[in-house]
Design an enzyme around this catalytic site. Structure first.
Site, short mmCIF file in Angstrom:
data_model
loop_
_atom_site.label_atom_id
_atom_site.label_comp_id
_atom_site.label_asym_id
_atom_site.label_seq_id
_atom_site.Cartn_x
_atom_site.Cartn_y
_atom_site.Cartn_z
NE ARG A 1 -6.03 1.61 -0.31
CZ ARG A 1 -6.02 2.76 0.36
NH1 ARG A 1 -4.92 3.20 0.92
NH2 ARG A 1 -7.12 3.45 0.45
NE ARG B 1 -10.47 12.99 2.93
CZ ARG B 1 -10.26 11.68 3.06
NH1 ARG B 1 -11.21 10.88 3.52
NH2 ARG B 1 -9.10 11.18 2.71
CG HIS C 1 -13.13 3.63 2.82
ND1 HIS C 1 -13.91 4.65 3.32
CD2 HIS C 1 -11.86 3.90 3.19
CE1 HIS C 1 -13.13 5.51 3.97
NE2 HIS C 1 -11.88 5.09 3.90
CG ASN D 1 -1.86 1.10 1.32
OD1 ASN D 1 -1.79 2.03 0.50
ND2 ASN D 1 -2.77 1.06 2.26
NE ARG E 1 -7.85 6.62 19.93
CZ ARG E 1 -6.94 5.93 19.26
NH1 ARG E 1 -6.61 4.74 19.67
NH2 ARG E 1 -6.36 6.42 18.20
N GLY F 1 -13.61 5.37 10.12
CA GLY F 1 -12.23 5.55 10.58
C GLY F 1 -11.93 7.03 10.51
CD GLU G 1 -9.15 -0.91 3.95
OE1 GLU G 1 -8.77 -0.46 5.05
OE2 GLU G 1 -9.42 -0.19 2.99
P1 ADP Z 1 -7.70 5.42 8.88
O1 ADP Z 1 -7.35 4.02 8.40
O2 ADP Z 1 -8.70 6.12 8.03
O3 ADP Z 1 -6.52 6.27 9.24
P2 ADP Z 1 -8.70 4.05 11.24
O4 ADP Z 1 -9.66 3.07 10.70
O5 ADP Z 1 -7.40 3.55 11.77
O6 ADP Z 1 -8.47 5.24 10.24
O7 ADP Z 1 -9.47 4.85 12.41
C1 ADP Z 1 -8.87 5.89 13.10
C2 ADP Z 1 -9.89 6.52 14.03
O8 ADP Z 1 -10.47 5.52 14.88
C3 ADP Z 1 -9.27 7.58 14.93
O9 ADP Z 1 -10.01 8.77 14.87
C4 ADP Z 1 -9.39 6.97 16.30
O10 ADP Z 1 -9.68 7.93 17.23
C5 ADP Z 1 -10.57 6.05 16.17
N1 ADP Z 1 -10.47 5.03 17.21
C6 ADP Z 1 -9.57 4.06 17.33
N2 ADP Z 1 -9.77 3.35 18.48
C7 ADP Z 1 -10.82 3.93 19.11
C8 ADP Z 1 -11.53 3.71 20.34
N3 ADP Z 1 -11.16 2.75 21.16
N4 ADP Z 1 -12.54 4.52 20.64
C9 ADP Z 1 -12.91 5.52 19.81
N5 ADP Z 1 -12.29 5.78 18.65
C10 ADP Z 1 -11.27 5.01 18.30
#
Ligand code: ADP
Length: 398
Positions: free
Chosen positions: A91, A241, A180, A7, A286, A210, A385
């Site tokens: 990817r 975004r 996605h 990726n 979080r 995410g 993925e």
């Molecule tokens: P991407 O692949 O688009 O970078 P992810 O799928 O890894 O994103 O998701 C990242 C997001 O998930 C972050 O905003 C993070 O805060 C949230 N996240 C991860 N673990 C938790 C949790 N335990 N509680 C709430 N949000 C979470």
């Protein structure tokens, strides 16, 4: 057969080596700051210790050379030679209308991906560099392109056309593509397994929440609508975004702030979403969840707006599907936050959803989080993925 999944971003490269038969992860890692001072490779064999090495990488070919070096290293390697890597799965972010499924990479395929560069100027060129680097170092290994957009190519015209002059679609292919796709496809299939039903008989809504976030409607195994558009900017409120907005806002803000369209679009991509709505506090859910529980105004308004937008899309897609069997949550937030799932489901009384609070707190497994009485199922399905890319690649080369 071992499949190397690549990726490739503009200055980073993530990789995983997966045994396609057992679907076990053999090793994974990340190259960062490619072409920038302080490049670093992090390599983690499943059966060993993480190794972090700061070493110059002037380009992606250097990065891939280091990845292959780590995988075959005498001390921490996991294969004896490159011959033990049967295929590489890449990817690719944008396949435009050229690709409705994964494909073996040939010269023609490379050219067709290049033709989509305009549609994803930050991502596709980097993906192509990754392909070129791998082909240079592993000329005899088959390579497969797996597209983020492919799963959504089954959308009907009424879902993918925008209400703008049709000639813009004809001339420039301006339409909804969606992203996605690998995740939406993987999660919807897993949902059918979890429900013990045929994939081709289900109506599913998949919420990939995410940092980037999108919703899709899947009927009988085919995507019929999705919330991201020509680019990943449309749809849900995301980490940074904006998601949906009145396009006239762009000119309005340019005039008020004396900024260019490019500057405002930069803000819509990088400074909006939950980061923007929270007044710049954080793009990490979080942090916002923690502040929500302390009744901080900025966190309450942000989380409410986020959950409301997701619920609105679920409502729209329930109409598009004329009903729904299951709603699936996946990705960082969707998989891990019982809090946000509860907030979203609170809007869905009309679907007869009753959550099981205990199940809603579990993590790291495919699980139904509703009670047996619930009229509609709600599932949590961790996305994978890389495994989906390895499956697609294996399917084409075995
Ligand atoms: P991407 O692949 O688009 O970078 P992810 O799928 O890894 O994103 O998701 C990242 C997001 O998930 C972050 O905003 C993070 O805060 C949230 N996240 C991860 N673990 C938790 C949790 N335990 N509680 C709430 N949000 C979470």
């Amino acid at each position: 057969m071992n499949i190397l999944v690549i990726n490739c971003g503009s200055s980073s490269l993530k990789f995983q080596l997966i045994d396609a038969k057992s679907e076990q992860l053999i090793a994974k890692g990340l190259c960062e700051r490619i072409g920038i001072d302080g490049s670093q490779i992090t390599y983690t064999p499943t059966q060993g210790e993480k190794v972090e090495t700061v070493t110059p990488m002037k380009d992606h070919t250097d990065a891939i050379r280091l990845v292959l070096g780590a995988l075959t290293d005498e001390k921490c390697g996991v294969v004896k030679s490159l011959k033990e890597i049967g295929a590489v799965g890449h990817r690719i972010v944008h396949g435009g209308e050229n690709f409705a499924s994964s494909t073996l990479i040939t010269e023609e395929v490379v050219e067709a991906i290049r033709q989509c560069n305009d549609l994803a100027p930050l991502h596709n060129p980097a993906n192509l560099i990754g392909i070129a680097a791998c082909r240079e170092l592993m000329p005899d290994t088959p390579m497969v392109a797996v597209f983020d957009t492919a799963f959504h190519q089954t959308m009907p015209q009424e879902a993918y056309l925008y209400g703008i002059p049709y000639e813009y679609y004809e001339k420039y292919k301006v339409r909804r593509y969606g992203f996605h796709g690998t995740s939406h496809s993987y999660v919807s299939r897993q949902a059918a397994k979890l429900l013990g039903r045929e994939y081709e008989e289900l109506k599913l809504i998949v919420c990939h929440l995410g940092n980037g976030a999108s919703v899709s409607a899947v009927r009988e195994g085919k995507c019929v609508d999705t919330s991201m558009g020509l680019t990943p900017l449309e749809g849900l409120i995301m980490g940074t975004r904006s998601g949906d907005l009145d396009p006239a806002i762009i000119e309005f803000l340019c005039n008020k702030e004396g900024k260019s369209v490019g500057e405002i679009l930069g803000e819509l991509n990088k400074k909006s979403g939950v980061l923007g709505l929270s007044g710049g506090f954080s793009s990490d859910f979080r942090d916002l969840e923690e502040q929500f529980h302390k009744d901080a105004d900025f966190a309450v308004r942000t989380m409410k707006a986020f959950a409301y937008r997701v619920a609105k899309y679920i409502g729209a897609y329930t109409a598009a599907l004329n009903g729904v069997d299951a709603i699936c949550f996946t990705a960082g937030l969707g998989e891990n936050s019982g809090f946000i799932r509860e907030k979203i489901c609170a809007y869905l009384g009309y679907l007869g959803i009753t959550l099981d609070p205990e199940a809603n707190q579990k993590r790291g497994q495919d699980i139904d989080i509703t009670t047996p009485q619930s009229r509609t199922r709600v599932l949590v399905i961790p996305t994978n993925e890389e495994l989906a890319i390895a499956r697609e690649t294996y399917g084409l080369v075995k």
